[in-house]
Every structure is written in C-alpha cells, then in structure tokens.
Design an enzyme around this catalytic site. Structure first.
Site, PDB file in Angstrom:
ATOM      1  N   CYS A   1       0.832  -1.212   0.000  1.00  0.00           N
ATOM      2  CA  CYS A   1       0.000   0.000   0.000  1.00  0.00           C
ATOM      3  C   CYS A   1       0.870   1.267   0.000  1.00  0.00           C
ATOM      4  O   CYS A   1       1.509   1.583   0.999  1.00  0.00           O
ATOM      5  CB  CYS A   1      -0.917  -0.038   1.220  1.00  0.00           C
TER       6      CYS A   1
ATOM      7  N   CYS B   1      -0.023   3.792   2.642  1.00  0.00           N
ATOM      8  CA  CYS B   1       0.426   3.345   3.967  1.00  0.00           C
ATOM      9  C   CYS B   1       1.901   3.678   4.149  1.00  0.00           C
ATOM     10  O   CYS B   1       2.320   4.143   5.215  1.00  0.00           O
ATOM     11  CB  CYS B   1       0.209   1.845   4.137  1.00  0.00           C
TER      12      CYS B   1
END
Length: 105
Positions: free
Chosen positions: A28, A31
């Site tokens: 991600c 993230c």
C-alpha cells in the site's frame, strides 16, 4: 508500533485502555507515505497504544470490522469502539492527529 500476531491478541488489545489499530499492507503506497510520521504520532499520544494490523494477514478481521480501505485507523477503549478513520484515501499526520484529538476520552 507493535505488529498484531493473532486474532486472540486483537481481542486482548481491544479490551485494554486506549488502543488505536492501524490497518495497513506492505504493498500500500498510501500506507508507506505515512510510515515516517508514525513514530512522531506515537510520541505525541503517549496515552494510547498503537498496533499495526497487516490487512492481508488478517483479511477476515478486516471484513468483520468493515475495513475496506487502507490505511485506516480504529480506536478502542475497554472493548468499546470510540472512533474510526476508515477510507482508502491517503492520510496526513495532521489528519491522523485530528482524528486522535477527536476521540472520546
């Protein structure tokens, strides 16, 4: 930030005082964008425990908690959910801290 190891451990953390779960995944990009900010966020909120949950490792838990976008944050206090910042959008340190500031004490 502690990394969740089991669903049993999730239940233990959930029932403790002031815990914030961060749902994330290695792939991600959004993230990874907030990773450098996490130590400062933890330092700014010493009253909270922070636990990272790998979305791919705990997909059933994510479904159960309606976590369909990452990075996402869900806060608990003594087994009660006290707030959630759940979406697939990129989050800034300021937005995460505003979420924590708005949690029920």
């Amino acid at each position: 930030m502690e990394l969740l190891q089991s669903t049993e451990q999730f239940e233990q953390y959930k029932n403790a005082e002031r815990v914030i779960f961060m749902f994330s995944a290695d792939w991600c990009g959004d993230c990874r964008f907030i990773d450098p900010s996490l130590p400062a966020i933890e330092a700014n909120y010493p009253d909270y425990s922070f636990v990272k949950i790998d979305r791919d490792q705990f997909i059933d838990l994510c479904v159960e908690l309606d976590i369909f976008g990452i990075p996402s944050f869900v806060a608990y206090n003594n087994g009660q959910e006290i707030g959630r910042f759940v979406s697939k959008d990129r989050k800034t340190q300021e937005e995460i801290e505003a979420f924590i500031d708005g949690l029920e004490k």
